[in-house]
Design a protein around this motif. Structure first.
Motif, PDB file in Angstrom:
ATOM      1  N   ASN A  18       0.874  -1.217   0.038  1.00 21.59           N
ATOM      2  CA  ASN A  18      -0.025  -0.003   0.029  1.00 21.59           C
ATOM      3  C   ASN A  18       0.776   1.213   0.011  1.00 21.59           C
ATOM      4  O   ASN A  18       0.715   2.292  -0.566  1.00 21.59           O
ATOM      5  CB  ASN A  18      -0.904  -0.031   1.461  1.00 21.59           C
ATOM      6  CG  ASN A  18      -1.705   1.057   1.201  1.00 21.59           C
ATOM      7  OD1 ASN A  18      -2.663   1.144   0.263  1.00 21.59           O
ATOM      8  ND2 ASN A  18      -1.949   2.028   2.203  1.00 21.59           N
ATOM      9  N   ASP A  30       4.053   1.707  -1.046  1.00 23.08           N
ATOM     10  CA  ASP A  30       4.526   1.724  -2.358  1.00 23.08           C
ATOM     11  C   ASP A  30       3.781   2.365  -3.462  1.00 23.08           C
ATOM     12  O   ASP A  30       4.036   3.467  -3.996  1.00 23.08           O
ATOM     13  CB  ASP A  30       5.214   0.604  -2.841  1.00 23.08           C
ATOM     14  CG  ASP A  30       6.414   0.154  -1.906  1.00 23.08           C
ATOM     15  OD1 ASP A  30       7.121   1.009  -1.265  1.00 23.08           O
ATOM     16  OD2 ASP A  30       7.040  -1.072  -1.913  1.00 23.08           O
ATOM     17  N   ALA A  31       2.287   1.645  -3.569  1.00 25.89           N
ATOM     18  CA  ALA A  31       1.510   2.217  -4.446  1.00 25.89           C
ATOM     19  C   ALA A  31       1.168   3.752  -4.177  1.00 25.89           C
ATOM     20  O   ALA A  31       1.016   4.337  -5.222  1.00 25.89           O
ATOM     21  CB  ALA A  31       0.175   1.389  -4.301  1.00 25.89           C
ATOM     22  N   ASP A  32       1.090   4.086  -2.886  1.00 25.17           N
ATOM     23  CA  ASP A  32       0.468   5.388  -2.634  1.00 25.17           C
ATOM     24  C   ASP A  32       1.660   6.403  -2.997  1.00 25.17           C
ATOM     25  O   ASP A  32       1.391   7.344  -3.541  1.00 25.17           O
ATOM     26  CB  ASP A  32       0.184   5.517  -1.081  1.00 25.17           C
ATOM     27  CG  ASP A  32      -0.514   6.885  -0.772  1.00 25.17           C
ATOM     28  OD1 ASP A  32      -0.538   7.654  -1.513  1.00 25.17           O
ATOM     29  OD2 ASP A  32      -0.711   6.933   0.680  1.00 25.17           O
ATOM     30  N   ASN A  43       4.083   6.128  -5.201  1.00 22.45           N
ATOM     31  CA  ASN A  43       4.572   6.134  -6.460  1.00 22.45           C
ATOM     32  C   ASN A  43       3.453   6.525  -7.629  1.00 22.45           C
ATOM     33  O   ASN A  43       3.567   6.492  -8.891  1.00 22.45           O
ATOM     34  CB  ASN A  43       5.061   4.714  -7.055  1.00 22.45           C
ATOM     35  CG  ASN A  43       6.460   4.400  -6.128  1.00 22.45           C
ATOM     36  OD1 ASN A  43       6.953   5.400  -6.026  1.00 22.45           O
ATOM     37  ND2 ASN A  43       6.491   3.161  -6.058  1.00 22.45           N
ATOM     38  N   ALA A  44       2.049   6.426  -7.053  1.00 17.74           N
ATOM     39  CA  ALA A  44       0.873   6.768  -8.036  1.00 17.74           C
ATOM     40  C   ALA A  44       0.980   8.116  -8.631  1.00 17.74           C
ATOM     41  O   ALA A  44       1.466   8.971  -7.850  1.00 17.74           O
ATOM     42  CB  ALA A  44      -0.385   6.644  -7.110  1.00 17.74           C
ATOM     43  N   GLY A  83      -3.891   8.709 -10.457  1.00 15.07           N
ATOM     44  CA  GLY A  83      -4.077   7.476 -10.060  1.00 15.07           C
ATOM     45  C   GLY A  83      -4.241   7.016  -8.540  1.00 15.07           C
ATOM     46  O   GLY A  83      -4.227   5.825  -8.286  1.00 15.07           O
ATOM     47  N   VAL A  84      -4.173   7.811  -7.573  1.00 10.77           N
ATOM     48  CA  VAL A  84      -3.770   7.743  -6.265  1.00 10.77           C
ATOM     49  C   VAL A  84      -4.980   7.388  -5.723  1.00 10.77           C
ATOM     50  O   VAL A  84      -4.987   6.115  -4.682  1.00 10.77           O
ATOM     51  CB  VAL A  84      -3.574   9.154  -5.550  1.00 10.77           C
ATOM     52  CG1 VAL A  84      -4.708   9.901  -5.510  1.00 10.77           C
ATOM     53  CG2 VAL A  84      -3.167   8.729  -3.965  1.00 10.77           C
ATOM     54  N   ALA A  89      -7.041   4.901  -7.175  1.00 13.31           N
ATOM     55  CA  ALA A  89      -7.127   3.331  -7.375  1.00 13.31           C
ATOM     56  C   ALA A  89      -5.987   2.840  -6.533  1.00 13.31           C
ATOM     57  O   ALA A  89      -6.261   1.673  -6.523  1.00 13.31           O
ATOM     58  CB  ALA A  89      -7.029   3.448  -9.023  1.00 13.31           C
ATOM     59  N   SER A  90      -5.081   3.403  -6.069  1.00 16.25           N
ATOM     60  CA  SER A  90      -4.001   2.764  -5.419  1.00 16.25           C
ATOM     61  C   SER A  90      -4.439   2.384  -4.070  1.00 16.25           C
ATOM     62  O   SER A  90      -3.822   1.601  -3.189  1.00 16.25           O
ATOM     63  CB  SER A  90      -2.685   3.591  -5.278  1.00 16.25           C
ATOM     64  OG  SER A  90      -3.231   4.516  -4.528  1.00 16.25           O
ATOM     65  N   ASP A 121      -6.540   0.375  -1.204  1.00 14.06           N
ATOM     66  CA  ASP A 121      -7.058  -0.869  -0.768  1.00 14.06           C
ATOM     67  C   ASP A 121      -8.450  -0.527  -0.053  1.00 14.06           C
ATOM     68  O   ASP A 121      -8.597  -0.476   1.109  1.00 14.06           O
ATOM     69  CB  ASP A 121      -6.321  -1.672   0.080  1.00 14.06           C
ATOM     70  CG  ASP A 121      -6.662  -3.158   0.519  1.00 14.06           C
ATOM     71  OD1 ASP A 121      -7.830  -3.202   0.004  1.00 14.06           O
ATOM     72  OD2 ASP A 121      -5.939  -3.974   0.648  1.00 14.06           O
TER      73      ASP A 121
END
Length: 627
Positions: free
Chosen positions: A471, A473-475, A477-478, A482-483, A485-486, A488
């Motif tokens: 979570n 890393d996705a947050d 690097n989004a 697109g934040v 969609a990252s 959960d």
């Protein structure tokens, strides 16, 4: 459309409306004045509870505006207000510090039942009509001049109730632009120290019912025991039937209110079992003698009783984990945060905006989030949940809470990236994300927190997501678009449901003891804990969320040709960023079956985020619907 505070308006009458039948304290004071005697020293007081006295509660002022197509007769509304105050005299009293709390941050307040009155004003605004105010497109019209000053539809209530100013005010504004719909606005403001939304909703319902009973009330002063400061005028005009009629739609709103705010503290083993420190247990009706509000003389021992209570091992504000947060361990760090918060409160520009989520969109979000929650449960470690209860059931309120959490979290990340205020990693990576949700504890079997308690009975619970690597890393690097969609969303919905389930303790004696322990811990919390809690709630939470969906705002009828409210607006001042409040968009409650209503979500955000709000809201709805 510009800010409503800049529009011309003329102020009319300003009076203090006291209960129609004076309490014994006010009656004795009037008798002494007529006889030329000095006022008696006797005082009838209501000590406020630890929840009422909490720093994050007593400093807030709540504002509700009911907007009508027709006109409300001011004389009838004032007369009905006086009639309703007879059962709720605390709203007409004045707050003061108790002797034990003077000079401390963690104040203990009490309200003197002196019938000093509710401030009632009338005003006219010839530049506005109802069509200028209602609808999501006009959400920006009703804005205060700054973060501490509400819009002009409200008479001001002091955010420091201990100064002795009115605890409640009403402003009835006639909208003069008939081409834009005309109408009127009834603005109701009160100090959060004396009532939460559930309590005030009951009072407003009783007030409206009293107005519907009154007939032939002209514009001359009538019915009310009104005070035009400094002279006291008692008009004593006979009113209609003295008791309120039962209402099958909302029977709980018409039961005698309980003002015993300390009963929850007297349920602990080891706490002094003195005679009840509260009101006479006889039900308070309009025909009840005023001595029903006599207090037991041992109320002066309230502070000693709490300090003699046993050590129950419960820290104050457990939802904020103050003891475990290294950021709050340093007094200098807390002081710096408080200074920054004070600056932002005074000078930062905030705006309250409105997002409408339709009934169909809520239904789609519920379906999607239920499936995502089941997936999150399947992926969660076996020991990650506190019990084996499934959290896959998602209510409409849960769906709106996840929507609000996702929306404010995305906007807050946008703001951090824009201002470059990020400190290293994102909040999700650093600490895990959490949102605070207000939960009403009335009627859950906790002694002292009955359904008819008039006061504050809500606590914050925290929905938490742990800082997982995926979570974070996705947050981090989004891309900007697109934040959302990252996130959960299944884990967020599961966290919300877990917080709600864990807060409910109907039939669970152990859980009831924990809730009572939390209240008692508040009573023993020092000023440092209150200040650290303010920092944690404002600076570290993604969201502070409240639901008003259970309140019958759209049924508040005062019996004139105004009819039902055509629009509603509500807020809490001083404003704080990253807060949301939800109101049902129709007369049914949000969780009623079948799903027939949507929701209006009021969000308070920095003004710099205003331009991104609509796009982000549509993006969040699409993501939570599985689109």
């Amino acid at each position: 459309m510009g800010n409503c505070v800049a529009r011309p308006s003329s102020r009319g009458d300003v009076v203090l409306v006291a209960p129609a039948r004076a309490t014994s304290l006010a009656r004795d004071a009037d008798a002494d004045a007529r006889a030329g005697r000095s006022a008696k020293k006797k005082r009838e007081t209501i000590p406020l509870s630890p929840i009422d006295n909490a720093l994050g509660v007593r400093t807030l002022v709540v504002h509700w505006a009911f907007m009508y197509r027709g006109r409300l007769p001011a004389a009838r509304v004032k007369a009905a207000l006086a009639d309703a105050l007879d059962s709720y005299p605390i709203l007409a009293g004045r707050a003061r510090k108790t002797r034990a709390s003077r000079g401390r941050v963690a104040l203990e307040l009490e309200v003197v039942l002196d019938d000093a009155g509710v401030l009632f004003e009338t005003a006219t605004d010839d530049a506005l009509g109802l069509d200028d105010l209602r609808g999501t497109e006009n959400a920006g019209v009703v804005q205060g001049r700054d973060n501490e000053t509400p819009p002009t539809f409200f008479a001001r209530v002091d955010s420091r109730p201990e100064r002795g100013n009115p605890l409640m005010s009403v402003r009835l504004t006639t909208l003069g632009d008939e081409r834009r719909g005309g109408g009127c606005v009834l603005g109701v403001s009160w100090s959060h120290a004396v009532a939460d939304g559930d309590a005030m909703s009951a009072f407003v319902a009783v007030w409206a019912a009293a107005s519907r009973r009154l007939r032939n009330v002209c514009d001359a002063p009538a019915t009310a025991y009104m005070r035009h400061d400094p002279a006291i005028l008692d008009y004593g005009v006979e009113t209609a039937a003295p008791s309120l009629p039962p209402n099958p739609e909302h029977p709980a709103l018409y039961t005698a209110p309980s003002h015993d705010r300390l009963a929850v503290l007297r349920t602990f083993p080891g706490v002094s079992l003195r005679p009840p420190l509260a009101f006479n247990p006889r039900p308070r009706r309009h025909s009840t003698p005023t001595d029903a509000f006599e207090l037991h003389p041992d109320i002066r021992l309230y502070g000693t009783t709490l300090r003699d209570a046993p050590d129950i091992g419960e820290a104050p504000f457990p939802e904020l984990r103050l003891e475990d947060d290294p950021r709050l361990a340093s007094g200098c760090a807390v002081a710096r945060s408080l200074a920054g918060m004070a600056y932002d409160l005074k000078f930062a520009r905030l705006t309250q905006q409105l997002v409408h989520v339709t009934a169909d969109e809520i239904k789609s979000m519920k379906t999607f989030l239920a499936a995502e929650t089941r997936r999150a449960e399947a992926d969660a470690p076996a020991d990650s949940a506190s019990d084996s209860t499934s959290r896959a059931f998602v209510t409409a309120n849960d769906a709106i809470a996840v929507f609000s959490w996702t929306l404010t979290r995305a906007l807050r990340d946008d703001e951090e990236k824009r201002t470059k205020k990020k400190r290293g990693k994102t909040r999700a990576a650093r600490d895990g994300a959490f949102a605070l949700h207000a939960m009403n504890l009335r009627g859950q079997g906790i002694p002292g927190l009955g359904k008819n308690l008039f006061g504050n009975a809500s606590i914050f619970v925290a929905a938490r997501m742990p800082p997982t690597r995926a979570n974070a890393d996705a947050d981090a690097n989004a891309p900007d678009g697109g934040v959302v969609a990252s996130f959960d969303h299944g884990a967020m919905a599961r966290a919300v449901r877990a917080a709600v389930v864990d807060a409910k303790c109907v039939g669970d004696v152990d859980a009831q003891d924990v809730r009572r322990a939390r209240v008692l811990a508040l009573s023993n919390a020092g000023g440092g804990a209150h200040l650290r809690a303010a920092v944690a709630a404002v600076e570290h939470a993604d969201l502070k969320h409240s639901s008003w969906t259970q309140f019958p705002f759209w049924d508040v009828r005062f019996g004139s040709d105004a009819g039902d409210p055509a629009w509603f607006w509500g807020s809490v001042y001083p404003q704080s960023p990253w807060t949301s409040c939800v109101v049902a968009d129709g007369k049914k409650r949000l969780n009623d079956k079948p799903d027939a209503v949507g929701a209006y979500v009021y969000v308070t955000i920095p003004k710099s985020c205003e331009g991104m709000l609509k796009a982000r809201a549509r993006e969040v709805i699409a993501a939570l619907s599985g689109a």
